[in-house]
Motif scaffolding. Structure first.
Motif, short mmCIF file in Angstrom:
data_model
loop_
_atom_site.label_atom_id
_atom_site.label_comp_id
_atom_site.label_asym_id
_atom_site.label_seq_id
_atom_site.Cartn_x
_atom_site.Cartn_y
_atom_site.Cartn_z
N PRO A 439 0.81 -1.24 0.00
CA PRO A 439 0.00 0.00 0.00
C PRO A 439 0.83 1.28 0.00
CG PRO A 439 -0.93 -1.59 1.53
CD PRO A 439 0.37 -2.18 1.05
N THR A 440 1.93 1.28 0.76
CA THR A 440 2.77 2.47 0.81
C THR A 440 3.38 2.75 -0.56
OG1 THR A 440 3.32 2.01 3.13
CG2 THR A 440 4.75 3.56 1.94
N SER A 441 3.86 1.69 -1.22
CA SER A 441 4.46 1.84 -2.54
C SER A 441 3.41 2.29 -3.56
CB SER A 441 5.08 0.52 -2.99
OG SER A 441 6.12 0.13 -2.12
N ILE A 442 2.22 1.74 -3.47
CA ILE A 442 1.15 2.12 -4.40
C ILE A 442 0.85 3.61 -4.28
CG2 ILE A 442 -1.31 1.86 -4.91
CD1 ILE A 442 -1.04 -1.10 -4.15
N GLN A 443 0.79 4.12 -3.05
CA GLN A 443 0.51 5.53 -2.85
C GLN A 443 1.64 6.41 -3.40
OE1 GLN A 443 -2.50 6.83 -1.54
NE2 GLN A 443 -1.56 8.58 -2.58
N LEU A 444 2.89 6.00 -3.14
CA LEU A 444 4.04 6.76 -3.65
C LEU A 444 4.02 6.83 -5.17
CD1 LEU A 444 6.96 5.51 -1.36
CD2 LEU A 444 6.09 7.84 -1.52
N VAL A 471 -10.04 1.69 -8.25
CA VAL A 471 -9.99 1.28 -6.83
C VAL A 471 -9.19 2.34 -6.07
CG1 VAL A 471 -9.37 -0.54 -5.21
CG2 VAL A 471 -10.01 -1.12 -7.56
N PRO A 472 -9.87 3.35 -5.52
CA PRO A 472 -9.14 4.46 -4.88
C PRO A 472 -8.42 4.07 -3.59
CG PRO A 472 -11.51 4.70 -4.56
CD PRO A 472 -11.33 3.57 -5.51
N ASP A 473 -8.97 3.12 -2.84
CA ASP A 473 -8.35 2.74 -1.58
C ASP A 473 -7.10 1.91 -1.85
OD1 ASP A 473 -8.71 2.47 1.49
OD2 ASP A 473 -8.32 0.42 0.80
N LYS A 475 -5.34 0.01 0.10
CA LYS A 475 -5.32 -1.34 0.67
C LYS A 475 -6.09 -2.30 -0.22
CE LYS A 475 -4.64 -0.04 5.50
NZ LYS A 475 -5.16 -0.11 6.89
N GLN A 476 -7.24 -1.83 -0.73
CA GLN A 476 -8.00 -2.68 -1.65
C GLN A 476 -7.22 -2.89 -2.95
OE1 GLN A 476 -11.84 -0.86 -2.23
NE2 GLN A 476 -12.52 -1.24 -0.12
N ALA A 477 -6.58 -1.82 -3.43
CA ALA A 477 -5.76 -1.94 -4.64
C ALA A 477 -4.63 -2.93 -4.42
CB ALA A 477 -5.20 -0.58 -5.03
N SER A 478 -4.05 -2.90 -3.22
CA SER A 478 -2.97 -3.83 -2.90
C SER A 478 -3.47 -5.27 -2.93
CB SER A 478 -2.40 -3.50 -1.52
OG SER A 478 -1.45 -4.46 -1.13
N GLU A 529 10.60 11.38 -3.44
CA GLU A 529 11.15 10.74 -2.24
C GLU A 529 10.63 9.32 -2.08
OE1 GLU A 529 11.50 11.62 2.58
OE2 GLU A 529 10.53 13.06 1.25
N GLY A 530 11.55 8.41 -1.80
CA GLY A 530 11.18 7.01 -1.59
C GLY A 530 11.24 6.18 -2.85
N LEU A 531 11.52 6.80 -4.01
CA LEU A 531 11.57 6.08 -5.28
C LEU A 531 12.92 6.30 -5.97
CD1 LEU A 531 8.06 7.05 -6.74
CD2 LEU A 531 8.65 4.99 -5.41
N THR A 532 13.41 5.25 -6.61
CA THR A 532 14.63 5.34 -7.44
C THR A 532 14.21 5.16 -8.88
OG1 THR A 532 16.00 4.41 -5.67
CG2 THR A 532 16.91 4.39 -7.90
N THR A 533 14.52 6.14 -9.73
CA THR A 533 14.03 6.10 -11.11
C THR A 533 15.15 6.21 -12.13
OG1 THR A 533 13.70 8.50 -11.18
CG2 THR A 533 11.87 7.17 -10.39
N HIS A 534 14.90 5.63 -13.29
CA HIS A 534 15.76 5.79 -14.47
C HIS A 534 14.85 5.98 -15.69
CE1 HIS A 534 19.35 4.66 -12.27
NE2 HIS A 534 18.76 3.54 -11.88
N VAL A 535 15.24 6.86 -16.58
CA VAL A 535 14.47 7.10 -17.80
C VAL A 535 15.17 6.39 -18.95
CG1 VAL A 535 13.50 8.82 -19.35
CG2 VAL A 535 13.74 9.34 -16.92
N THR A 536 14.45 5.48 -19.59
CA THR A 536 15.04 4.70 -20.68
C THR A 536 14.06 4.59 -21.84
OG1 THR A 536 16.20 2.62 -21.18
CG2 THR A 536 14.29 2.48 -19.72
N GLY A 537 14.36 3.73 -22.79
CA GLY A 537 13.57 3.64 -24.01
C GLY A 537 14.38 4.13 -25.20
#
Length: 744
Positions: A439-444, A471-473, A475-478, A529-537
């Motif tokens: 759930p935390t990751s989904i929100q981030l 599915v806005p919630d 926890k339900q999405a999780s 914050e809390g995410l590590t990203t790379h742009v590719t393609g």
């Protein structure tokens, strides 16, 4: 007999080559025969296009995806076309899937995925799908011909295979054809030129032997290098063929010509071989160094394409020098005076007997009006160079091939039917501290996606969260995303697994535009914050590749120009002569690059030359032309100035030395330049755009160098600078003529 140092290293080397001439011949025969068979198979082991910007943000993103999903994202992109059927109908889609069963029973990683991108035309006669392959890139190239044969179009349909694997396979095939075409066209014309130069059978054949031995030996060696696991570009055979034939024949031309001169004035064949090594042998040694310096400049750009071509070019040039100073010197010792037998042309038709006086007259004519001619020639070169200031860099894909190749035609058809922005979206890899279904990751990630959608230039964001868009919630999405069925579907789609999610960004902007470049830059600067990203393609790959090249160009220029100057400084024992040579070479090279930009980017005479003008120049082209051409075109300067120095040491007369140097080398350099133009010029009529531009740039640079530079600018500047030509500090051991003559 000429007075020369008996202790010259090159002269002693020539004597040893004469002494062991039969041994040297046997050794080279064994090497050539042993490697010839492997050389013919070499093309099949070169599998890398060489354009991956390793270590860049786009590369790191791709590595993350590859490692997480345990796949290299290898697939066959199949494009179907019909003149009669609506291929969007389910019944016709089923026919396509049924026809693919022989393929789907082989090395397939999952179910075929239909291209769902927005159609940019109402035409429903085209559809496309991807078949993911459970193979590495190298394995897919090995098996591609067999896999392609398993794909047959249903009745009333046609099918075209495109995508990375198909393009690489076609590039490999095109490289084979181009190399063979260069040999078939270039060698006979080169032989005709050599016959007009020398007029005798053996003298005409020897340069071709040197070129073929150098090229074949190099490809044979690289066969084992590739088999040992070293990744080499599919373009390597082209550069080896081009340089092996051009440089090998040129070097041998100068050696054979000098040997025939020495036969007339030396007492023995051994002395003629030794003196040939002392003069022409030494010249090709320094000339080879100049070529190597240009090639080594490519190492400052960290792309395997340049590194492979550097290795291929460096080895074939080195072998050309070695073969010339070993095998050829030994053959000259074996043939001796027989090299002048078996006449193929009457004496009066040979260029060596008709042009000497002409070149002397040209030199003196130019030196009567040196300032005016210098200004006019420099103005011409600057005019040709001007388009270079407006150059735009790009990175073509299948466009490097002509439409007659299936992968190119299939890609064109795909892009005409579907929105390329959706087919090849920007990808962002998002790594979370916890699993992406937490759930935390989904929100981030939801917050991050929302921020991305609000960015200017972003048309749409697709992600694994689309499955729970209603599915806005969290926890339900999780709970939904954590089900085994949904997890399996997400992994199969390559959109999420464990702590990795892959977001697809559909841009509002046209591919390969400045606006897309700016959007990628904004995406990379967008942190959450809390995410590590790379742009590719594909677009970020293009941007990173061009960035690698542009950032490396200053280092390439500094290295090539600086080291070349230092080598020529010691070769010419003058400060002014090498500086002048470098500047003239930059001018002629800039002029040739300007013409390449004018044709390939701006489209001038593109149709006449059978060139596809795309509005940009392949980003690799300027560097490749500069590094390859700089050293090669410096060859003629080395040969000419070496002969001028030789005369100046004897006379101390600047004007006479210039005229005599041009007289002795004029016809020979013209013939050598013509051979080189023929050999590399054949690549203008090949199938790969990169090799077309290289063939044009190299041919034009050599043409300019052999005409306006050598005939006009060199004599004019030699006259203008006068005694200053020969200035050097005492520690360099400046040239001291035996007889000093004051010029008027």
């Amino acid at each position: 007999m000429r007075v020369t140092s008996e202790h010259s290293w090159f002269k002693q080397w020539g004597k040893q080559m004469y002494r062991f001439r039969y041994t040297v011949l046997i050794i080279w025969l064994v090497i050539f025969i042993g490697l010839a068979g492997f050389a013919s198979q070499a093309q099949s082991v070169f599998k890398d296009n060489g354009f991956t910007p390793e270590g860049s943000d786009s590369d790191r993103g791709l590595v993350v995806i590859t490692d997480k999903f345990n796949t290299e994202n290898v697939y066959m992109q199949l494009v179907y076309q019909s003149d009669k059927l609506d291929l969007t109908l389910e019944e016709n889609k089923k026919k396509i899937i049924d026809s693919l069963q022989p393929l789907l029973e082989k090395e397939v990683a999952g179910e075929p995925r239909w291209t769902e991108a927005k159609r940019i035309t109402e035409d429903k006669s085209v559809t496309s799908l991807q078949v993911p392959l459970d193979l590495t890139t190298d394995e897919s190239l090995d098996q591609y011909p067999k896999l392609r044969k398993l794909v047959e179009a249903p009745e009333e349909m046609k099918v075209y295979s495109t995508g990375g694997t198909a393009v690489l396979s076609d590039l490999s095939e095109a490289s084979k054809r181009d190399a063979l075409r260069a040999e078939i066209i270039g060698l006979p014309i080169a032989l005709i030129v050599l016959i007009f130069v020398f007029g005798t059978l053996f003298a005409s054949l020897l340069p071709l032997i040197v070129g073929l031995v150098s090229m074949t030996t190099t490809l044979g060696i690289f066969y084992f290098v590739a088999e040992a696991g070293v990744s080499l570009s599919t373009y390597l055979p082209n550069i080896v063929t081009m340089l092996g034939l051009a440089v090998g024949i040129d070097y041998a031309l100068f050696l054979v010509s000098r040997f025939r001169e020495e036969l007339k004035i030396q007492a023995t064949i051994e002395a003629a071989v030794a003196q040939t090594a002392h003069t022409a042998g030494k010249s090709i040694f320094f000339s080879g160094l100049a070529v190597l310096v240009g090639l080594f400049g490519m190492l400052f750009i960290p792309l395997n394409f340049f590194q492979s071509l550097c290795l291929g070019g460096a080895l074939v040039v080195t072998l050309s020098v070695v073969v010339g100073n070993t095998l050829l010197l030994s053959l000259l010792g074996i043939f001796g005076h027989k090299i002048n037998k078996f006449h193929l042309l009457p004496m009066r038709l040979r260029s060596e007997n008709r042009q000497g006086g002409i070149w002397r007259k040209i030199a003196y004519t130019v030196m009567r009006r040196p300032f005016i001619l210098s200004v006019l020639i420099v103005a011409l070169l600057v005019t040709l160079l001007a388009p270079l200031f407006g150059v735009k860099f790009g990175v073509p894909g299948a466009e490097v091939l002509p439409p007659k190749y299936e992968s190119r035609y299939g890609q064109d058809l795909l892009y005409k039917t579907f929105d390329q922005r959706e087919i090849e979206p920007l990808l962002i890899t998002v790594e979370t501290k916890k699993g992406v279904t937490d759930p935390t990751s989904i929100q981030l990630i939801r917050d991050y996606v929302s921020e991305l959608e609000d960015m200017s230039g972003v048309l749409r964001v697709r992600s694994y969260l689309d499955a729970v868009a209603n599915v806005p919630d969290v926890k339900q999405a999780s709970a939904v995303l954590s089900s085994e069925q949904v997890k399996s579907q997400l992994i199969q789609a390559g959109s999420a697994k464990d702590n990795l999610a892959v977001l697809e960004i559909v841009s509002q902007y046209k591919p390969k535009s400045d606006a897309v470049d700016q959007l990628v830059d904004k995406l990379r600067n967008k942190e959450h914050e809390g995410l590590t990203t790379h742009v590719t393609g594909s677009e970020p790959f293009r941007i990173d590749m061009i960035s690698f090249i542009v950032n490396g160009i200053p280092w390439v220029l500094t290295f090539v120009l600086g080291v070349t100057f230092i080598i020529l400084l010691f070769a010419f024992r003058s400060v002014v002569l090498p500086l002048k040579a470098v500047i003239m070479n930059v001018l002629s090279l800039g002029a040739s690059l300007g013409v390449v930009v004018s044709v390939f980017q701006n489209g001038h005479f593109a149709e006449l030359l059978n060139v596809t003008s795309s509005g940009y120049v392949n980003a690799t082209t300027p560097v490749l032309i500069f590094c390859v051409v700089f050293g090669i075109s410096m060859d003629y300067e080395v040969f000419l100035i070496s002969r001028i120095i030789e005369n100046y040491e004897q006379t101390g007369d600047n004007s006479l030395s210039t005229a005599e140097g041009l007289r002795h080398t004029g016809g020979l350099i013209t013939s050598a330049a013509f051979i080189l133009i023929v050999v590399v010029g054949t690549f203008m009529f090949t199938d790969i755009e990169i090799m077309k531009s290289l063939g044009m740039g190299l041919s034009l640079a050599v043409l300019l160098d052999a005409t306006v530079i050598r005939i006009g600018l060199v004599p004019a500047l030699m006259k203008l600078l006068g005694p200053a030509n020969w200035w050097a500090p005492k520690w360099l051991g400046p040239i001291q003529p035996r007889f000093v003559k004051n010029e008027d």
